[in-house]
Scaffold this motif. Structure first.
Motif, PDB file in Angstrom:
ATOM      1  N   UNK A   1       0.828  -1.210   0.000  1.00 55.01           N
ATOM      2  CA  UNK A   1       0.000   0.000   0.000  1.00 55.01           C
ATOM      3  C   UNK A   1       0.859   1.256   0.000  1.00 55.01           C
ATOM      4  N   UNK A   2       1.915   1.261   0.802  1.00 54.08           N
ATOM      5  CA  UNK A   2       2.791   2.435   0.873  1.00 54.08           C
ATOM      6  C   UNK A   2       3.509   2.660  -0.451  1.00 54.08           C
ATOM      7  N   UNK A   3       3.931   1.591  -1.089  1.00 55.28           N
ATOM      8  CA  UNK A   3       4.615   1.708  -2.377  1.00 55.28           C
ATOM      9  C   UNK A   3       3.664   2.248  -3.439  1.00 55.28           C
ATOM     10  N   UNK A   4       2.470   1.689  -3.504  1.00 55.29           N
ATOM     11  CA  UNK A   4       1.489   2.134  -4.501  1.00 55.29           C
ATOM     12  C   UNK A   4       1.065   3.574  -4.243  1.00 55.29           C
ATOM     13  N   UNK A   5       0.823   3.931  -2.988  1.00 52.83           N
ATOM     14  CA  UNK A   5       0.460   5.310  -2.655  1.00 52.83           C
ATOM     15  C   UNK A   5       1.558   6.277  -3.077  1.00 52.83           C
ATOM     16  N   UNK A   6       2.788   5.922  -2.802  1.00 52.64           N
ATOM     17  CA  UNK A   6       3.922   6.787  -3.149  1.00 52.64           C
ATOM     18  C   UNK A   6       3.998   6.983  -4.666  1.00 52.64           C
ATOM     19  N   UNK A   7       3.876   5.901  -5.419  1.00 45.50           N
ATOM     20  CA  UNK A   7       3.931   5.995  -6.878  1.00 45.50           C
ATOM     21  C   UNK A   7       2.770   6.826  -7.426  1.00 45.50           C
ATOM     22  N   UNK A   8       1.563   6.619  -6.887  1.00 43.26           N
ATOM     23  CA  UNK A   8       0.396   7.367  -7.346  1.00 43.26           C
ATOM     24  C   UNK A   8       0.567   8.862  -7.087  1.00 43.26           C
ATOM     25  N   UNK A   9       0.975   9.207  -5.883  1.00 43.92           N
ATOM     26  CA  UNK A   9       1.109  10.629  -5.545  1.00 43.92           C
ATOM     27  C   UNK A   9       2.260  11.287  -6.298  1.00 43.92           C
ATOM     28  N   UNK A  10       3.316  10.535  -6.591  1.00 42.97           N
ATOM     29  CA  UNK A  10       4.384  11.065  -7.439  1.00 42.97           C
ATOM     30  C   UNK A  10       3.856  11.387  -8.837  1.00 42.97           C
ATOM     31  N   UNK A  11       3.065  10.465  -9.385  1.00 45.75           N
ATOM     32  CA  UNK A  11       2.487  10.696 -10.713  1.00 45.75           C
ATOM     33  C   UNK A  11       1.501  11.858 -10.697  1.00 45.75           C
ATOM     34  N   UNK A  12       0.723  11.962  -9.641  1.00 44.72           N
ATOM     35  CA  UNK A  12      -0.236  13.061  -9.529  1.00 44.72           C
ATOM     36  C   UNK A  12       0.481  14.404  -9.467  1.00 44.72           C
ATOM     37  N   UNK A  13       1.552  14.479  -8.693  1.00 43.85           N
ATOM     38  CA  UNK A  13       2.329  15.722  -8.619  1.00 43.85           C
ATOM     39  C   UNK A  13       2.963  16.045  -9.969  1.00 43.85           C
ATOM     40  N   UNK A  14       3.454  15.036 -10.659  1.00 35.57           N
ATOM     41  CA  UNK A  14       4.042  15.264 -11.978  1.00 35.57           C
ATOM     42  C   UNK A  14       2.986  15.763 -12.967  1.00 35.57           C
ATOM     43  N   UNK A  15       1.795  15.199 -12.904  1.00 34.64           N
ATOM     44  CA  UNK A  15       0.722  15.621 -13.812  1.00 34.64           C
ATOM     45  C   UNK A  15       0.301  17.060 -13.526  1.00 34.64           C
ATOM     46  N   UNK A  16       0.149  17.414 -12.255  1.00 32.03           N
ATOM     47  CA  UNK A  16      -0.202  18.800 -11.921  1.00 32.03           C
ATOM     48  C   UNK A  16       0.930  19.747 -12.283  1.00 32.03           C
ATOM     49  N   UNK A  17       2.175  19.301 -12.183  1.00 33.01           N
ATOM     50  CA  UNK A  17       3.307  20.128 -12.601  1.00 33.01           C
ATOM     51  C   UNK A  17       3.246  20.409 -14.092  1.00 33.01           C
ATOM     52  N   UNK A  18       2.919  19.395 -14.860  1.00 31.74           N
ATOM     53  CA  UNK A  18       2.789  19.564 -16.303  1.00 31.74           C
ATOM     54  C   UNK A  18       1.695  20.573 -16.629  1.00 31.74           C
ATOM     55  N   UNK A  19       0.547  20.426 -16.000  1.00 34.28           N
ATOM     56  CA  UNK A  19      -0.569  21.345 -16.249  1.00 34.28           C
ATOM     57  C   UNK A  19      -0.209  22.761 -15.804  1.00 34.28           C
ATOM     58  N   UNK A  20       0.456  22.891 -14.678  1.00 35.40           N
ATOM     59  CA  UNK A  20       0.881  24.218 -14.214  1.00 35.40           C
ATOM     60  C   UNK A  20       1.847  24.848 -15.212  1.00 35.40           C
ATOM     61  N   UNK A  21       2.737  24.060 -15.766  1.00 32.52           N
ATOM     62  CA  UNK A  21       3.672  24.575 -16.770  1.00 32.52           C
ATOM     63  C   UNK A  21       2.925  24.990 -18.032  1.00 32.52           C
ATOM     64  N   UNK A  22       1.938  24.221 -18.418  1.00 36.94           N
ATOM     65  CA  UNK A  22       1.135  24.561 -19.600  1.00 36.94           C
ATOM     66  C   UNK A  22       0.366  25.866 -19.400  1.00 36.94           C
ATOM     67  N   UNK A  23       0.005  26.144 -18.176  1.00 36.81           N
ATOM     68  CA  UNK A  23      -0.694  27.392 -17.848  1.00 36.81           C
ATOM     69  C   UNK A  23       0.288  28.496 -17.477  1.00 36.81           C
ATOM     70  N   UNK A  24       1.553  28.244 -17.705  1.00 31.72           N
ATOM     71  CA  UNK A  24       2.642  29.182 -17.464  1.00 31.72           C
ATOM     72  C   UNK A  24       2.728  29.628 -16.005  1.00 31.72           C
ATOM     73  N   UNK A  25       2.439  28.708 -15.106  1.00 28.34           N
ATOM     74  CA  UNK A  25       2.585  28.987 -13.677  1.00 28.34           C
ATOM     75  C   UNK A  25       3.965  28.584 -13.186  1.00 28.34           C
ATOM     76  N   UNK A  26       4.638  27.730 -13.938  1.00 25.73           N
ATOM     77  CA  UNK A  26       6.002  27.313 -13.628  1.00 25.73           C
ATOM     78  C   UNK A  26       6.848  27.720 -14.821  1.00 25.73           C
ATOM     79  N   UNK A  27       7.824  28.582 -14.561  1.00 23.79           N
ATOM     80  CA  UNK A  27       8.717  28.985 -15.645  1.00 23.79           C
ATOM     81  C   UNK A  27      10.155  28.832 -15.194  1.00 23.79           C
ATOM     82  N   UNK A  28      11.021  28.342 -16.074  1.00 28.53           N
ATOM     83  CA  UNK A  28      12.408  28.060 -15.673  1.00 28.53           C
ATOM     84  C   UNK A  28      13.158  29.261 -15.122  1.00 28.53           C
ATOM     85  N   UNK A  29      12.887  30.448 -15.622  1.00 26.92           N
ATOM     86  CA  UNK A  29      13.642  31.620 -15.192  1.00 26.92           C
ATOM     87  C   UNK A  29      13.495  31.884 -13.698  1.00 26.92           C
ATOM     88  N   UNK A  30      12.342  31.610 -13.148  1.00 26.87           N
ATOM     89  CA  UNK A  30      12.126  31.838 -11.713  1.00 26.87           C
ATOM     90  C   UNK A  30      12.950  30.859 -10.898  1.00 26.87           C
TER      91      UNK A  30
END
Length: 109
Positions: free
Chosen positions: A71-100
């Motif tokens: 359960x701990x392994x699966x939870x960790x993998x799921x939440x890592x993927x969820x954070x990566x997906x939200x990071x991608x969407x945030x970058x697409x909305x220009x909320x994350x930019x490399x210069x900062x």
């Protein structure tokens, strides 16, 4: 447990999520369509916090019992993927930019 990573490594993870879990990315993109920038940022922050919490639980179990529960392994993998997906969407909305990030020593914690 924590280490510094370059922005290129972080974005590689975020964009890799499109390949490894396209359904999750599509679901989060649909959800983000009805959110403003502050709400997307809040979801990203929540996903990062949950990923860190899941990693702490996994690490604790490994330290205490020699291995983490399934359960701990699966939870960790799921939440890592969820954070990566939200990071991608945030970058697409220009909320994350490399210069900062680069302005703050070129690394992210």
């Amino acid at each position: 447990m924590f280490h510094l990573a370059s922005f290129d490594e972080i974005t590689g993870v975020a964009y890799g999520i499109e390949v490894t879990n396209p359904t999750m990315v599509a679901r989060i993109r649909r959800a983000a369509d009805s959110l403003n920038a502050y709400e997307i940022a809040a979801r990203l922050a929540q996903a990062i916090t949950e990923a860190a919490d899941a990693a702490h639980i996994r690490d604790f179990e490994e330290a205490q019992f020699g291995e983490a529960s399934a359960d701990a392994v699966v939870d960790c993998e799921y939440h890592d993927e969820l954070a990566a997906a939200w990071s991608l969407v945030a970058a697409e909305h220009q909320l994350i930019i490399p210069e900062i990030i680069i302005a703050h020593d070129g690394s992210v914690h």
